[in-house]
Write a protein that holds these residues in place. Structure first.
Motif, PDB file in Angstrom:
ATOM      1  N   ASP A  23       0.708  -1.424  -0.070  1.00 18.80           N
ATOM      2  CA  ASP A  23       0.069   0.036  -0.110  1.00 18.80           C
ATOM      3  C   ASP A  23       0.994   1.406  -0.102  1.00 18.80           C
ATOM      4  N   VAL A  24       2.056   1.107   0.032  1.00 15.74           N
ATOM      5  CA  VAL A  24       3.200   2.443  -0.022  1.00 15.74           C
ATOM      6  C   VAL A  24       3.382   2.593  -1.388  1.00 15.74           C
ATOM      7  N   GLU A  25       3.051   3.833  -1.571  1.00 18.86           N
ATOM      8  CA  GLU A  25       3.220   4.437  -3.104  1.00 18.86           C
ATOM      9  C   GLU A  25       4.347   5.361  -3.128  1.00 18.86           C
ATOM     10  N   THR A  26       4.563   6.115  -2.206  1.00 20.01           N
ATOM     11  CA  THR A  26       5.597   7.248  -2.047  1.00 20.01           C
ATOM     12  C   THR A  26       6.406   7.240  -0.956  1.00 20.01           C
ATOM     13  N   LEU A  27       7.623   8.003  -0.901  1.00 22.94           N
ATOM     14  CA  LEU A  27       8.398   8.078   0.431  1.00 22.94           C
ATOM     15  C   LEU A  27       7.639   8.715   1.379  1.00 22.94           C
ATOM     16  N   ALA A  28       6.655   9.664   1.215  1.00 26.50           N
ATOM     17  CA  ALA A  28       5.642  10.207   2.274  1.00 26.50           C
ATOM     18  C   ALA A  28       4.908   8.979   3.040  1.00 26.50           C
ATOM     19  N   ASP A  29       4.498   8.133   2.303  1.00 29.91           N
ATOM     20  CA  ASP A  29       3.714   6.856   2.809  1.00 29.91           C
ATOM     21  C   ASP A  29       4.596   6.035   3.410  1.00 29.91           C
ATOM     22  N   LEU A  30       5.757   5.952   3.106  1.00 33.32           N
ATOM     23  CA  LEU A  30       6.956   5.190   3.668  1.00 33.32           C
ATOM     24  C   LEU A  30       7.157   5.762   5.242  1.00 33.32           C
ATOM     25  N   ALA A  31       7.573   7.069   4.998  1.00 32.09           N
ATOM     26  CA  ALA A  31       7.889   7.812   6.343  1.00 32.09           C
ATOM     27  C   ALA A  31       6.345   7.700   7.373  1.00 32.09           C
ATOM     28  N   ASP A  32       5.518   7.758   6.746  1.00 30.45           N
ATOM     29  CA  ASP A  32       4.243   7.798   7.837  1.00 30.45           C
ATOM     30  C   ASP A  32       4.135   6.368   8.280  1.00 30.45           C
ATOM     31  N   LEU A  33       4.500   5.244   7.469  1.00 27.98           N
ATOM     32  CA  LEU A  33       4.552   3.830   8.135  1.00 27.98           C
ATOM     33  C   LEU A  33       5.753   3.827   9.218  1.00 27.98           C
ATOM     34  N   ALA A  34       6.755   4.466   9.113  1.00 29.04           N
ATOM     35  CA  ALA A  34       7.765   4.447  10.000  1.00 29.04           C
ATOM     36  C   ALA A  34       7.340   5.232  11.211  1.00 29.04           C
ATOM     37  N   ARG A  35       6.921   6.160  11.284  1.00 31.66           N
ATOM     38  CA  ARG A  35       6.444   7.217  12.286  1.00 31.66           C
ATOM     39  C   ARG A  35       5.472   6.396  12.988  1.00 31.66           C
ATOM     40  N   ASP A  36       4.550   5.532  12.334  1.00 31.28           N
ATOM     41  CA  ASP A  36       3.435   5.170  13.069  1.00 31.28           C
ATOM     42  C   ASP A  36       4.271   3.919  13.868  1.00 31.28           C
ATOM     43  N   ALA A  37       5.324   3.517  13.784  1.00 32.10           N
ATOM     44  CA  ALA A  37       5.941   2.242  14.505  1.00 32.10           C
ATOM     45  C   ALA A  37       6.715   3.092  15.515  1.00 32.10           C
ATOM     46  N   SER A  38       6.831   4.050  15.594  1.00 32.11           N
ATOM     47  CA  SER A  38       7.526   4.859  17.098  1.00 32.11           C
ATOM     48  C   SER A  38       6.417   5.469  17.792  1.00 32.11           C
ATOM     49  N   ALA A  75      19.910  -0.874 -10.080  1.00 35.62           N
ATOM     50  CA  ALA A  75      18.931  -2.032  -9.719  1.00 35.62           C
ATOM     51  C   ALA A  75      17.597  -1.739  -8.995  1.00 35.62           C
ATOM     52  N   ALA A  76      17.794  -0.705  -8.066  1.00 31.37           N
ATOM     53  CA  ALA A  76      16.643  -0.129  -7.343  1.00 31.37           C
ATOM     54  C   ALA A  76      15.828   0.544  -8.346  1.00 31.37           C
ATOM     55  N   ALA A  77      16.016   1.117  -9.349  1.00 34.13           N
ATOM     56  CA  ALA A  77      15.229   1.692 -10.374  1.00 34.13           C
ATOM     57  C   ALA A  77      14.236   0.755 -11.133  1.00 34.13           C
ATOM     58  N   ARG A  78      14.599  -0.553 -11.202  1.00 34.26           N
ATOM     59  CA  ARG A  78      14.120  -1.629 -11.983  1.00 34.26           C
ATOM     60  C   ARG A  78      13.128  -2.350 -11.032  1.00 34.26           C
ATOM     61  N   SER A  79      13.077  -1.774  -9.866  1.00 33.93           N
ATOM     62  CA  SER A  79      12.207  -2.359  -8.702  1.00 33.93           C
ATOM     63  C   SER A  79      11.184  -1.451  -8.233  1.00 33.93           C
ATOM     64  N   SER A  80       9.750  -2.034  -8.145  1.00 36.59           N
ATOM     65  CA  SER A  80       8.728  -1.118  -7.756  1.00 36.59           C
ATOM     66  C   SER A  80       8.858  -0.558  -6.274  1.00 36.59           C
ATOM     67  N   TYR A  81       9.574  -1.269  -5.324  1.00 35.17           N
ATOM     68  CA  TYR A  81      10.033  -0.813  -4.121  1.00 35.17           C
ATOM     69  C   TYR A  81      11.143   0.232  -4.357  1.00 35.17           C
ATOM     70  N   GLY A  82      11.946  -0.202  -5.051  1.00 37.46           N
ATOM     71  CA  GLY A  82      13.084   0.925  -5.145  1.00 37.46           C
ATOM     72  C   GLY A  82      12.741   2.030  -5.678  1.00 37.46           C
ATOM     73  N   GLU A  83      11.759   2.084  -6.513  1.00 41.16           N
ATOM     74  CA  GLU A  83      11.263   3.598  -7.251  1.00 41.16           C
ATOM     75  C   GLU A  83      10.715   4.237  -5.983  1.00 41.16           C
ATOM     76  N   ILE A  84      10.198   3.933  -5.244  1.00 36.58           N
ATOM     77  CA  ILE A  84       9.650   4.624  -4.021  1.00 36.58           C
ATOM     78  C   ILE A  84      10.839   5.386  -3.463  1.00 36.58           C
ATOM     79  N   LEU A  85      11.966   4.840  -3.259  1.00 38.16           N
ATOM     80  CA  LEU A  85      13.142   5.278  -2.687  1.00 38.16           C
ATOM     81  C   LEU A  85      13.921   6.568  -3.558  1.00 38.16           C
ATOM     82  N   LEU A  86      13.639   6.063  -4.729  1.00 39.56           N
ATOM     83  CA  LEU A  86      14.606   7.170  -5.767  1.00 39.56           C
ATOM     84  C   LEU A  86      13.750   8.173  -6.090  1.00 39.56           C
ATOM     85  N   THR A  87      13.733   9.219  -5.195  1.00 40.45           N
ATOM     86  CA  THR A  87      13.030  10.355  -5.533  1.00 40.45           C
ATOM     87  C   THR A  87      13.807  11.447  -6.525  1.00 40.45           C
TER      88      THR A  87
END
Length: 177
Positions: A23-38, A75-87
């Motif tokens: 369900d993570v589509e952007t870096l902001a989504d990933l950051a929110d997921l991380a913040r929810d863990a703390s 290598a990350a650019a060819r990955s759907s999860y890597g694309e989230i990180l490559l802002t």
């Protein structure tokens, strides 16, 4: 095969949890997921790996902007999860650089069904123009005991285990692996 985990620093040490990135589509989504863990705005690390290909670390400290390190950008650019990180910022592009300028396109109605030519594959922003090798904040884990030189020397197949070991969190990471 992908593996993703959250390591949240607490006053009692590190807590690990595996996480689904579907369900993570952007870096902001990933950051929110991380913040929810703390619970206390402590440091949270998002560790992502694609088996034998690349790994990434995203560090979220409270409400600060996430910091990112990727071991192999191409290598990350060819990955759907890597694309989230490559802002755009990480790649040194202006936001929207990879979006074609519609005024510059020759839209004569013949575009539908045309086969892609080889020169289309070398457009800016494609994986071919992203360099192989590390990208991002090499000092992301310095204060946690993993210097830039050590981080860059890690192999993708055992990097997350090595990082967790340096943090004193190898046992908790292995419980979610």
């Amino acid at each position: 095969m992908y593996f993703a985990a959250l390591l949240a620093r607490t006053e009692d040490g590190w807590e690990a949890s595996d996480t689904e990135l579907d369900d993570v589509e952007t870096l902001a989504d990933l950051a929110d997921l991380a913040r929810d863990a703390s619970t206390e705005d402590d440091t949270v690390l998002v560790l992502i790996e694609q088996e034998d290909s690349w790994f990434g670390v995203v560090r979220v400290d409270g409400e600060d902007d996430p910091r990112i390190y990727v071991s192999d950008a191409a290598a990350a650019a060819r990955s759907s999860y890597g694309e989230i990180l490559l802002t755009d910022e990480l790649l040194g592009r202006e936001p929207g650089d990879d979006v074609p300028d519609l005024d510059a396109l020759d839209l004569d109605g013949t575009e539908d069904g045309e086969p892609a030519s080889a020169e289309d594959e070398d457009e800016p922003g494609s994986a071919e123009t992203i360099t192989h090798g590390p990208l991002g904040d090499g000092e992301i884990l310095d204060d946690l005991g993993v210097g830039e030189k050590e981080l860059r020397a890690l192999d993708a197949d055992d990097a997350l285990s090595a990082i967790a070991e340096a943090l004193g969190a190898s046992e908790v990471l292995e419980t979610v692996r």
